[in-house]
Each structure stands twice: as structure tokens, then as C-alpha cells.
Design a protein around this motif. Sequence first.
Motif, PDB file in Angstrom:
ATOM      1  N   THR A 257       0.827  -1.209   0.000  1.00 65.45           N
ATOM      2  CA  THR A 257       0.000   0.000   0.000  1.00 65.45           C
ATOM      3  C   THR A 257       0.858   1.253   0.000  1.00 65.45           C
ATOM      4  O   THR A 257       0.568   2.203  -0.717  1.00 65.45           O
ATOM      5  N   GLY A 258       1.919   1.231   0.813  1.00 63.19           N
ATOM      6  CA  GLY A 258       2.743   2.431   0.893  1.00 63.19           C
ATOM      7  C   GLY A 258       3.870   2.464  -0.133  1.00 63.19           C
ATOM      8  O   GLY A 258       4.549   3.465  -0.281  1.00 63.19           O
ATOM      9  N   GLN A 259       4.062   1.354  -0.852  1.00 61.59           N
ATOM     10  CA  GLN A 259       5.136   1.250  -1.834  1.00 61.59           C
ATOM     11  C   GLN A 259       6.456   1.741  -1.230  1.00 61.59           C
ATOM     12  O   GLN A 259       7.112   2.644  -1.733  1.00 61.59           O
ATOM     13  N   ARG A 260       6.800   1.112  -0.096  1.00 68.34           N
ATOM     14  CA  ARG A 260       7.987   1.524   0.656  1.00 68.34           C
ATOM     15  C   ARG A 260       8.533   0.334   1.441  1.00 68.34           C
ATOM     16  O   ARG A 260       7.829  -0.647   1.677  1.00 68.34           O
ATOM     17  N   LEU A 261       9.782   0.483   1.916  1.00 70.20           N
ATOM     18  CA  LEU A 261      10.408  -0.547   2.741  1.00 70.20           C
ATOM     19  C   LEU A 261       9.829  -0.508   4.150  1.00 70.20           C
ATOM     20  O   LEU A 261       9.498   0.568   4.636  1.00 70.20           O
ATOM     21  N   PRO A 262       9.768  -1.645   4.829  1.00 68.67           N
ATOM     22  CA  PRO A 262       9.488  -1.588   6.264  1.00 68.67           C
ATOM     23  C   PRO A 262      10.663  -0.860   6.922  1.00 68.67           C
ATOM     24  O   PRO A 262      11.809  -1.095   6.537  1.00 68.67           O
ATOM     25  N   PRO A 448       2.647   3.988 -12.868  1.00 70.50           N
ATOM     26  CA  PRO A 448       2.478   4.566 -11.534  1.00 70.50           C
ATOM     27  C   PRO A 448       1.008   4.473 -11.116  1.00 70.50           C
ATOM     28  O   PRO A 448       0.109   4.643 -11.948  1.00 70.50           O
ATOM     29  N   ASN A 449       0.766   4.170  -9.856  1.00 72.71           N
ATOM     30  CA  ASN A 449      -0.612   3.971  -9.413  1.00 72.71           C
ATOM     31  C   ASN A 449      -0.794   4.438  -7.992  1.00 72.71           C
ATOM     32  O   ASN A 449       0.173   4.604  -7.246  1.00 72.71           O
ATOM     33  N   ARG A 450      -2.041   4.606  -7.611  1.00 71.59           N
ATOM     34  CA  ARG A 450      -2.355   5.134  -6.292  1.00 71.59           C
ATOM     35  C   ARG A 450      -3.642   4.500  -5.801  1.00 71.59           C
ATOM     36  O   ARG A 450      -4.625   4.425  -6.541  1.00 71.59           O
ATOM     37  N   LEU A 451      -3.620   4.028  -4.569  1.00 71.59           N
ATOM     38  CA  LEU A 451      -4.832   3.483  -3.958  1.00 71.59           C
ATOM     39  C   LEU A 451      -5.214   4.371  -2.802  1.00 71.59           C
ATOM     40  O   LEU A 451      -4.396   4.681  -1.946  1.00 71.59           O
ATOM     41  N   GLU A 452      -6.488   4.790  -2.784  1.00 70.88           N
ATOM     42  CA  GLU A 452      -6.980   5.651  -1.707  1.00 70.88           C
ATOM     43  C   GLU A 452      -8.215   5.004  -1.118  1.00 70.88           C
ATOM     44  O   GLU A 452      -8.877   4.220  -1.788  1.00 70.88           O
ATOM     45  N   LYS A 453      -8.521   5.354   0.131  1.00 71.58           N
ATOM     46  CA  LYS A 453      -9.830   4.927   0.606  1.00 71.58           C
ATOM     47  C   LYS A 453     -10.630   6.121   1.073  1.00 71.58           C
ATOM     48  O   LYS A 453     -10.072   7.092   1.577  1.00 71.58           O
ATOM     49  N   ALA A 454     -11.937   6.046   0.843  1.00 74.10           N
ATOM     50  CA  ALA A 454     -12.806   7.168   1.200  1.00 74.10           C
ATOM     51  C   ALA A 454     -13.849   6.698   2.195  1.00 74.10           C
ATOM     52  O   ALA A 454     -14.463   5.644   2.011  1.00 74.10           O
ATOM     53  N   GLU A 455     -13.997   7.472   3.267  1.00 72.29           N
ATOM     54  CA  GLU A 455     -15.053   7.177   4.239  1.00 72.29           C
ATOM     55  C   GLU A 455     -16.342   7.719   3.624  1.00 72.29           C
ATOM     56  O   GLU A 455     -16.384   8.854   3.191  1.00 72.29           O
ATOM     57  N   VAL A 456     -17.354   6.900   3.555  1.00 69.30           N
ATOM     58  CA  VAL A 456     -18.625   7.370   2.995  1.00 69.30           C
ATOM     59  C   VAL A 456     -19.741   6.993   3.969  1.00 69.30           C
ATOM     60  O   VAL A 456     -19.558   6.129   4.823  1.00 69.30           O
ATOM     61  N   VAL A 504     -14.932   2.986   0.842  1.00 72.98           N
ATOM     62  CA  VAL A 504     -14.946   2.772  -0.602  1.00 72.98           C
ATOM     63  C   VAL A 504     -13.501   2.946  -1.078  1.00 72.98           C
ATOM     64  O   VAL A 504     -12.794   3.840  -0.601  1.00 72.98           O
ATOM     65  N   ARG A 505     -13.033   2.078  -1.960  1.00 72.67           N
ATOM     66  CA  ARG A 505     -11.651   2.181  -2.426  1.00 72.67           C
ATOM     67  C   ARG A 505     -11.603   2.866  -3.802  1.00 72.67           C
ATOM     68  O   ARG A 505     -12.483   2.651  -4.639  1.00 72.67           O
ATOM     69  N   VAL A 506     -10.553   3.652  -3.972  1.00 77.24           N
ATOM     70  CA  VAL A 506     -10.358   4.375  -5.233  1.00 77.24           C
ATOM     71  C   VAL A 506      -8.992   3.983  -5.773  1.00 77.24           C
ATOM     72  O   VAL A 506      -7.980   4.130  -5.081  1.00 77.24           O
ATOM     73  N   TYR A 507      -8.959   3.467  -6.991  1.00 75.92           N
ATOM     74  CA  TYR A 507      -7.673   3.107  -7.602  1.00 75.92           C
ATOM     75  C   TYR A 507      -7.477   3.959  -8.841  1.00 75.92           C
ATOM     76  O   TYR A 507      -8.416   4.174  -9.619  1.00 75.92           O
ATOM     77  N   ALA A 508      -6.268   4.441  -9.027  1.00 73.55           N
ATOM     78  CA  ALA A 508      -5.968   5.191 -10.256  1.00 73.55           C
ATOM     79  C   ALA A 508      -4.571   4.835 -10.730  1.00 73.55           C
ATOM     80  O   ALA A 508      -3.664   4.636  -9.920  1.00 73.55           O
ATOM     81  N   GLU A 509      -4.409   4.721 -12.031  1.00 75.68           N
ATOM     82  CA  GLU A 509      -3.057   4.611 -12.581  1.00 75.68           C
ATOM     83  C   GLU A 509      -2.959   5.513 -13.800  1.00 75.68           C
ATOM     84  O   GLU A 509      -3.962   5.834 -14.444  1.00 75.68           O
ATOM     85  N   ALA A 510      -1.756   5.973 -14.080  1.00 76.83           N
ATOM     86  CA  ALA A 510      -1.545   6.896 -15.199  1.00 76.83           C
ATOM     87  C   ALA A 510      -0.067   6.871 -15.564  1.00 76.83           C
ATOM     88  O   ALA A 510       0.740   6.223 -14.890  1.00 76.83           O
ATOM     89  N   LEU A 519      -5.191  12.072 -10.272  1.00 73.62           N
ATOM     90  CA  LEU A 519      -6.425  11.411 -10.715  1.00 73.62           C
ATOM     91  C   LEU A 519      -7.130  10.749  -9.526  1.00 73.62           C
ATOM     92  O   LEU A 519      -8.348  10.869  -9.354  1.00 73.62           O
ATOM     93  N   ALA A 520      -6.361  10.062  -8.674  1.00 74.10           N
ATOM     94  CA  ALA A 520      -6.970   9.413  -7.508  1.00 74.10           C
ATOM     95  C   ALA A 520      -7.655  10.443  -6.614  1.00 74.10           C
ATOM     96  O   ALA A 520      -8.780  10.241  -6.151  1.00 74.10           O
TER      97      ALA A 520
END
Length: 528
Positions: A257-262, A448-456, A504-510, A519-520
Motif C-alpha cells: 500500500t505504501g510502496q515503501r520498505l518496512p 504509476p498507481n495510487r490506492l486511496e480509501k474514502a469514508e462514505v 470505498v476504495r479508489v484506484y488510479a493509474e496513469a 487522478l486518484a
Amino acid sequence: MSQEAVIAASGAYPKPAQTFQYGTAGFRMKAELLPSVVFRVGLLAALRSRYKGGQVIGVMITASHNPPADNGVKLIDPLGEMLESSWEAYGTALANAESDQAVYDYYTQLEQKFNIDKDVVPQVIYGSDTRESSPALVQALKDALDAVGVKSQGFGAVTTPQLHYVVRCLNTQGKDDAYGEPTLEGYYQKISTAFNQLMANKSNGSVTVDCANGVGGPKLRELQKYLNGSIDITITNDDTETFSKLNSESGADYVKTGQRLPPSVSAQPLARYASLDGDADRIVYYYVDKDSVFHLLDGDKIATLAASFIGDLIHQSGITDFSIGVVQTAYANGSSTAYIEKLGLPTVCTPTGVKHLHHAALAYDCGVYFEANGHGTVLFSPTALKRIFAHEPKNPAQDTALTHLKNITELINQTVGDALSDLLLVEVILAHKEWTPDLWDACYTDLPNRLEKAEVADRNIYKTTDAERKLTHPVGLQEQIDALVGKYDQARSFVRPSGTENVVRVYAEAATKSEADELAQKVKALLN
Ligand code: 16G
Ligand code: ZN
């Protein structure tokens, strides 16, 4: 089974004021809400076993990559698959029954509905991950199993895929499709024997595995004892005693999710790293390049690696007319899908959740399925296995390839995605190809991509179609998303309600990172 016994046992686990739902991965929530649910899942497991003529059903208590305060429970069907979806609703109804009497009544209603033979002795096995709340939940489960006369066996702390494995072994013992010894020892034996043969005369340096401080740590340590030393596995984040550390700043979900090292991993350039999740059914790989830039090798990269390797072995063995397909979800990176098509393999997209992918993978002689988050495996159909094991090689090269192929079918846990088995699979393939992680990564470049979550307010108003790639409701929203996507290069975006959280999850790539991020954010803004 007496009515009094069931009602009295149920009375020890009162239902909180809460509505429950058997979701994508069973029930999952704050552990303190779960005792009544687990008790009732025990009853459902008993019914399911009797409905299946006394075959063994599994109950796994885990909340996978969720935080330490959560827990969960799910059922495993006789061949080690997820519970058949039509039964999820019975689990939901039992969990929501408002009184002990209502629990008993619903239980007997189901017995009648399915005409269940009362003489069949139900059999259930169970296990849990390493959470603090697990022992009490296991007790709730046992009380249910005892109340309805189940023959049961506990396996203590196990990875989710280990329990799937044992369920399948127990139900196929002594049959043509026998899967292995129904013990953890049998599990380690089976996959290590295949691995050791595949790695004979090979070595593959070292890999560091972050175990998310979950059950994967001790189990990988155990598995390691069976391996021939052809790879050097360094195990990190394997503290299962400090409950608060589970999945904290570590693990597959953190990395993906964070696209990073622990933070605990100080990566050496071009060395291999992998992270498991809390119940070891997910794995992602990663490395840093010479400039210390982080690169993720996610489920899509593992799927393409496995599919191309198996495809080559089939070809080199001289086996023809053999179908290989790759099953993905909407989260699969667009570049991975394009790459698989370039390899000449068909791809299918299904909704999120293992049961959907697993089902679609059954359509091929060999179905490779992976979610981008690192959950996946490879299925060989019974006919395909027969063909592979009956095939007569025509020359030494075919013989060698065929032997590797047979071992690959043994190395892979075909019941469900298994981080330990997938780890060894990747290590074998990289050793055979003599690939460093950057060479593997070079097969294609992720968009490149991004995952976000939205509280609804209410995620249930979001309804999807086309394997969750498009919204049908709220009406008009998809057109707005399409309009935004149209403004960016190589872009794609979708919105789907989570099956495990109230978001709700939002995925975007570009084409570029900043475009994917923008975009996300813009799509997310449409949701408010
Ligand atoms: C569950 C699924 C996992 C999926 C995730 C999506 C199983 C065993 N697990 O954890 O495959 O990726 O849900 O969660 O099916 P979401 O619906 O909250 O996005
Ligand atoms: Zn998991």
C-alpha cells in the motif's frame, strides 16, 4: 445433540448489538465483538460437514493483515477451498440470530432444509494466527463443536494456507487425488522435497523475509529446517510474543500500500526482500536499485514470472495443447496485463477476493491467479496433472523439463495462495533463470498507481459491474470518472466498495506518478 445443550452453550456467548456479515474473507472485526460469531460459525461448520457426508471442514481464526485488535473467522471447504458462497448467507443469518433459542431454531431449520442425516458424525479442524484474542475465540469455537457432537482437532497457531492444506489432505487420504500427509510435518515435507529437487546443484544467494510479526515467522523457521541450504533465508520481524507488533510497520500490506520498505529493513542494493502478511497467505517481493530507489515486485510480477516459467517447462517437456491462463483483478497493473498478452497468454479479470479468482482459474489446464496485493497460487486441473505425470519424454532435455514441472506441481500449495510456498516458487524460478531482482523487474514497467480509501456514509450504494471496473450506482458517477480519466495519459481508475471495511476504495493509474496521484484525488473528491 440436545436443544438444552446447544442453548446453554450459546448462552455463554451473548450476541452484541451489532449486525454481522460473512464477507469476502469470512467475519472480520474488533476481536471483542467476535465470541458469539465464532461460536455460531462452529455450528455452521458442523452442519456443513454433515451436509458433506462427514467430510472435514476447516475453521480458521485470523484477521490476516488487519491491526492486532481485530480478529476474524472463516470456513474452509473439503478440498481446501473457501466456503461455497451460497452458504455465506446462512453464516450471516446464524451470526445475527437475536437469541440462543433463535440460534437453535435456525440451526434445526437448516438441518431440515438440507435434509441432513443426523447419523453422520461431523468433523472439523481448526487453527488460529498469533493474536492475543485467539485463544478465547478458539474456546468459543470448541464449545460450539462440543455442543453438537463434532469430532474435532485443533492445530494451534498455523498459517491460513497450512490449515487449507491439512483439510484437503484429510478429505483425499487414500484416494486417487490424495494430496499429502494431513499434518504440518507432511506440509513441510511435501513442499521442501519438491524445492530441494528443483534446487539440486543450484544456489541462489540470500533473501530476507519480513514476517509481519505474525505466524509466518515461526512457520518459515520450521520450514527452513527441511531445506537443502541452496538459499540463505534471513527471517526478520518474527516477534510473535509482542502482540502489538503484528502487521505494524511491516508486512505485505504495509509494503504494497505504501510502496515503501518496512523501516526495520535497511536494504542493500539489488538484494532480494519479501514481506508476508499476518497469516502468511500473501507475499510481495521488493528491492532497491543502485541508486537506492525502491522497487516493488507485487502479485502481478509473481504471476507473470510463474506463468512464463511454467509455460516454458510445458513447451520444453514436449506437452502440447495445454492451456495456461492468468487470472487478475481490477487492481492488476495495466502494464502486467499488456505483458501477459504479449506472452500470448489469455488473461481474465474477476472481482476482488480469492474465491472469484480461484474459480476462474479452474477453467484452464493451468490457471495462475494472483491479486496485486500478493495473494495467489497456481492451479493444475486434475486432467492436466494426469497428463503431466503420464507424459513420456522423448529426449533428455524433455525429461529434465518434465521432472521440474512435476516438482513445481508439488511445490505449489494448490488449495489457496500460500506465502511460504510462493516464496520458494519465486526463489526456484529466479535460480533457474539466473535472474537478479532487477532483471525480473525489467519484464515490464509498472504504470504509476495510487490506492486511496474514502469514508462514505453508506458504501452499499456503490454497485459495480464488469469485474468491479465500472460503477452502475450511484447513477452518473461512472460518467464523471470516465471524464476525468480521459484527461490523463494511459489512465485508468475505478471505485469499489470494500468487502472488509466500511469504506470505498479508489484506484488510479496513469503515465506518471503525479498524474496517478492527481487522478486518484479527483476521483475521490467525486465521492463527497
Ligand atoms: C480479503 C480477500 C483478499 C482481498 C481483500 C480485499 C480472501 C481470502 N481475502 O482480504 O483476497 O484482496 O479482501 O479487501 O479472499 P477489500 O474488499 O476491503 O478491498
Ligand atoms: Zn492474509
